[in-house]
Design a protein around this motif. Structure first.
Motif, PDB file in Angstrom:
ATOM      1  N   LEU A  11     -45.344  -7.920  19.992  1.00  0.00           N
ATOM      2  CA  LEU A  11     -46.063  -6.771  19.431  1.00  0.00           C
ATOM      3  C   LEU A  11     -45.284  -5.480  19.659  1.00  0.00           C
ATOM      4  CD1 LEU A  11     -49.762  -7.590  20.414  1.00  0.00           C
ATOM      5  CD2 LEU A  11     -48.724  -7.677  18.132  1.00  0.00           C
ATOM      6  N   ALA A  12     -44.692  -5.343  20.844  1.00  0.00           N
ATOM      7  CA  ALA A  12     -43.919  -4.134  21.154  1.00  0.00           C
ATOM      8  C   ALA A  12     -42.701  -4.030  20.235  1.00  0.00           C
ATOM      9  CB  ALA A  12     -43.479  -4.162  22.621  1.00  0.00           C
ATOM     10  N   ALA A  13     -42.037  -5.148  19.975  1.00  0.00           N
ATOM     11  CA  ALA A  13     -40.872  -5.137  19.085  1.00  0.00           C
ATOM     12  C   ALA A  13     -41.274  -4.800  17.658  1.00  0.00           C
ATOM     13  CB  ALA A  13     -40.171  -6.493  19.138  1.00  0.00           C
ATOM     14  N   LEU A  14     -42.421  -5.305  17.227  1.00  0.00           N
ATOM     15  CA  LEU A  14     -42.900  -4.998  15.874  1.00  0.00           C
ATOM     16  C   LEU A  14     -43.241  -3.522  15.733  1.00  0.00           C
ATOM     17  CD1 LEU A  14     -45.179  -8.123  15.217  1.00  0.00           C
ATOM     18  CD2 LEU A  14     -43.047  -7.552  14.030  1.00  0.00           C
ATOM     19  N   ILE A  15     -43.870  -2.964  16.744  1.00  0.00           N
ATOM     20  CA  ILE A  15     -44.212  -1.537  16.702  1.00  0.00           C
ATOM     21  C   ILE A  15     -42.944  -0.687  16.692  1.00  0.00           C
ATOM     22  CG2 ILE A  15     -45.244   0.339  18.046  1.00  0.00           C
ATOM     23  CD1 ILE A  15     -47.364  -1.764  18.977  1.00  0.00           C
ATOM     24  N   LYS A  16     -41.971  -1.076  17.486  1.00  0.00           N
ATOM     25  CA  LYS A  16     -40.722  -0.329  17.598  1.00  0.00           C
ATOM     26  C   LYS A  16     -39.958  -0.285  16.272  1.00  0.00           C
ATOM     27  CE  LYS A  16     -36.387  -0.270  20.241  1.00  0.00           C
ATOM     28  NZ  LYS A  16     -35.606  -0.969  21.284  1.00  0.00           N
ATOM     29  N   THR A  17     -40.025  -1.367  15.522  1.00  0.00           N
ATOM     30  CA  THR A  17     -39.248  -1.458  14.282  1.00  0.00           C
ATOM     31  C   THR A  17     -40.096  -1.287  13.017  1.00  0.00           C
ATOM     32  OG1 THR A  17     -39.547  -3.878  14.236  1.00  0.00           O
ATOM     33  CG2 THR A  17     -37.587  -3.014  15.368  1.00  0.00           C
ATOM     34  N   ASN A  18     -41.366  -0.971  13.198  1.00  0.00           N
ATOM     35  CA  ASN A  18     -42.309  -0.946  12.083  1.00  0.00           C
ATOM     36  C   ASN A  18     -41.888  -0.037  10.932  1.00  0.00           C
ATOM     37  OD1 ASN A  18     -44.839  -1.630  10.817  1.00  0.00           O
ATOM     38  ND2 ASN A  18     -45.567   0.402  11.389  1.00  0.00           N
ATOM     39  N   PHE A  19     -41.329   1.109  11.231  1.00  0.00           N
ATOM     40  CA  PHE A  19     -40.978   2.059  10.168  1.00  0.00           C
ATOM     41  C   PHE A  19     -39.507   2.022   9.784  1.00  0.00           C
ATOM     42  CE2 PHE A  19     -44.903   3.858  11.958  1.00  0.00           C
ATOM     43  CZ  PHE A  19     -45.666   3.897  10.800  1.00  0.00           C
ATOM     44  N   GLU A  20     -38.806   0.996  10.254  1.00  0.00           N
ATOM     45  CA  GLU A  20     -37.405   0.835   9.854  1.00  0.00           C
ATOM     46  C   GLU A  20     -37.351   0.099   8.521  1.00  0.00           C
ATOM     47  OE1 GLU A  20     -33.410  -1.488  11.375  1.00  0.00           O
ATOM     48  OE2 GLU A  20     -34.818  -0.707  12.877  1.00  0.00           O
ATOM     49  N   GLN A  21     -36.748   0.729   7.532  1.00  0.00           N
ATOM     50  CA  GLN A  21     -36.662   0.103   6.218  1.00  0.00           C
ATOM     51  C   GLN A  21     -35.555  -0.939   6.204  1.00  0.00           C
ATOM     52  OE1 GLN A  21     -36.271   3.313   3.354  1.00  0.00           O
ATOM     53  NE2 GLN A  21     -38.475   3.232   2.965  1.00  0.00           N
ATOM     54  N   ALA A  22     -35.860  -2.072   5.601  1.00  0.00           N
ATOM     55  CA  ALA A  22     -34.881  -3.159   5.522  1.00  0.00           C
ATOM     56  C   ALA A  22     -35.141  -3.948   4.249  1.00  0.00           C
ATOM     57  CB  ALA A  22     -35.000  -4.072   6.735  1.00  0.00           C
ATOM     58  N   SER A  23     -34.122  -4.629   3.767  1.00  0.00           N
ATOM     59  CA  SER A  23     -34.297  -5.477   2.583  1.00  0.00           C
ATOM     60  C   SER A  23     -35.183  -6.664   2.937  1.00  0.00           C
ATOM     61  CB  SER A  23     -32.937  -5.964   2.072  1.00  0.00           C
ATOM     62  OG  SER A  23     -32.264  -6.667   3.087  1.00  0.00           O
ATOM     63  N   GLY A  24     -35.780  -7.274   1.928  1.00  0.00           N
ATOM     64  CA  GLY A  24     -36.723  -8.349   2.173  1.00  0.00           C
ATOM     65  C   GLY A  24     -36.144  -9.735   1.970  1.00  0.00           C
ATOM     66  N   TYR A  25     -37.028 -10.726   1.993  1.00  0.00           N
ATOM     67  CA  TYR A  25     -36.705 -12.120   1.680  1.00  0.00           C
ATOM     68  C   TYR A  25     -35.629 -12.721   2.588  1.00  0.00           C
ATOM     69  CZ  TYR A  25     -39.290 -10.611  -2.397  1.00  0.00           C
ATOM     70  OH  TYR A  25     -40.254 -10.082  -3.226  1.00  0.00           O
ATOM     71  N   GLY A  26     -35.637 -12.308   3.854  1.00  0.00           N
ATOM     72  CA  GLY A  26     -34.713 -12.897   4.815  1.00  0.00           C
ATOM     73  C   GLY A  26     -33.295 -12.374   4.756  1.00  0.00           C
ATOM     74  N   THR A  27     -33.085 -11.255   4.033  1.00  0.00           N
ATOM     75  CA  THR A  27     -31.726 -10.714   3.910  1.00  0.00           C
ATOM     76  C   THR A  27     -31.494  -9.510   4.819  1.00  0.00           C
ATOM     77  OG1 THR A  27     -32.394  -9.310   2.049  1.00  0.00           O
ATOM     78  CG2 THR A  27     -31.538 -11.504   1.519  1.00  0.00           C
ATOM     79  N   ASP A  28     -32.458  -9.188   5.661  1.00  0.00           N
ATOM     80  CA  ASP A  28     -32.331  -8.026   6.551  1.00  0.00           C
ATOM     81  C   ASP A  28     -31.546  -8.395   7.807  1.00  0.00           C
ATOM     82  OD1 ASP A  28     -34.529  -8.657   8.857  1.00  0.00           O
ATOM     83  OD2 ASP A  28     -35.140  -9.428   6.893  1.00  0.00           O
ATOM     84  N   HIS A  29     -31.146  -7.382   8.544  1.00  0.00           N
ATOM     85  CA  HIS A  29     -30.307  -7.635   9.732  1.00  0.00           C
ATOM     86  C   HIS A  29     -31.084  -8.322  10.850  1.00  0.00           C
ATOM     87  CE1 HIS A  29     -31.646  -4.371  12.529  1.00  0.00           C
ATOM     88  NE2 HIS A  29     -31.997  -3.760  11.399  1.00  0.00           N
ATOM     89  N   PHE A  30     -32.415  -8.167  10.878  1.00  0.00           N
ATOM     90  CA  PHE A  30     -33.200  -8.875  11.890  1.00  0.00           C
ATOM     91  C   PHE A  30     -33.113 -10.385  11.674  1.00  0.00           C
ATOM     92  CE2 PHE A  30     -35.555  -4.780  11.500  1.00  0.00           C
ATOM     93  CZ  PHE A  30     -35.311  -4.303  12.773  1.00  0.00           C
ATOM     94  N   CYS A  31     -33.252 -10.806  10.417  1.00  0.00           N
ATOM     95  CA  CYS A  31     -33.164 -12.235  10.103  1.00  0.00           C
ATOM     96  C   CYS A  31     -31.751 -12.758  10.355  1.00  0.00           C
ATOM     97  CB  CYS A  31     -33.570 -12.484   8.648  1.00  0.00           C
ATOM     98  SG  CYS A  31     -35.348 -12.317   8.369  1.00  0.00           S
TER      99      CYS A  31
END
Length: 203
Positions: free
Chosen positions: A17-37
């Motif tokens: 939950l803390a990681a999701l809140i921390k990155t919540n407003f970071e824009q990234a491409s979708g469908y598994g092509t973002d840097h997190f994936c």
């Protein structure tokens, strides 16, 4: 009191939950092509011990099973599964709805044995009219099983040997894989799964 009904009945760990809140407003491409994936995929490849493996992110077990089995099998090919297997009992006919027969096996404590799989494969190849029957091409197991039992390394090795003998895929439904890997009796690792199976997923 804890309930082990399914993996969806529990809330998220506070660190997630803390990681999701921390990155919540970071824009990234979708469908598994973002840097997190990409980072997650690289971590998984490292844990599996195969940098050439292919990692995909899907939502939900039924969709993952359907996508994987559909990708692996041709129209005339079927999947060997325990009678109690999730694809046979709880997925609303999703696998057979896309055209792949589930070859049910009466299992013991939810588990398939290499002997049972070989018996089915051998019967197909010894049938003089085998071109008119569904070809067993994949072996499906879930770990842990719907009965709560887990597969051990020697069992997976034997299943792998039979699959290699008859040119079949070995696929592991890992909807509850975390539970299996952390069991006190478990002797399998992610590297074992990466080397002994053709595909598996982590629920």
């Amino acid at each position: 009191m804890y309930s082990f009904t399914n993996d969806y009945s529990e809330g998220a760990h506070k660190n997630i939950l803390a990681a999701l809140i921390k990155t919540n407003f970071e824009q990234a491409s979708g469908y598994g092509t973002d840097h997190f994936c990409e980072e997650a995929a690289n971590m998984i490849k490292g844990l599996v011990g195969n940098e050439d493996s292919s990692v995909h992110f899907l939502a939900g077990g039924t969709g993952t099973n359907t996508a994987a089995i559909s990708a692996f099998l041709r129209a005339h090919e079927g999947v060997i599964a325990p009678k109690s297997g999730h694809i046979n009992v709880h997925e609303s006919g999703a696998i057979e709805a896309v055209g792949h027969k589930i070859i049910q096996v009466e299992e013991t404590n939810g588990k398939l044995t290499a002997g049972q799989v070989e018996e089915i494969a051998k019967a197909h190849y010894e049938d003089e009219e085998k071109e008119h029957t569904v070809k067993p091409k994949m072996v499906y197991i879930s770990n842990p099983t719907e009965e709560g039992t887990i597969y051990y390394k020697d069992e997976l090795i034997k299943l792998r040997e039979v699959c290699d003998k008859y040119d079949m895929f070995l696929y592991v439904d890992g909807a509850r894989l975390g539970s299996a890997l952390t069991s006190v009796d478990n002797d399998l690792t992610l590297k074992d799964l990466g080397s002994l199976t053709d595909a598996f997923y982590i629920g």
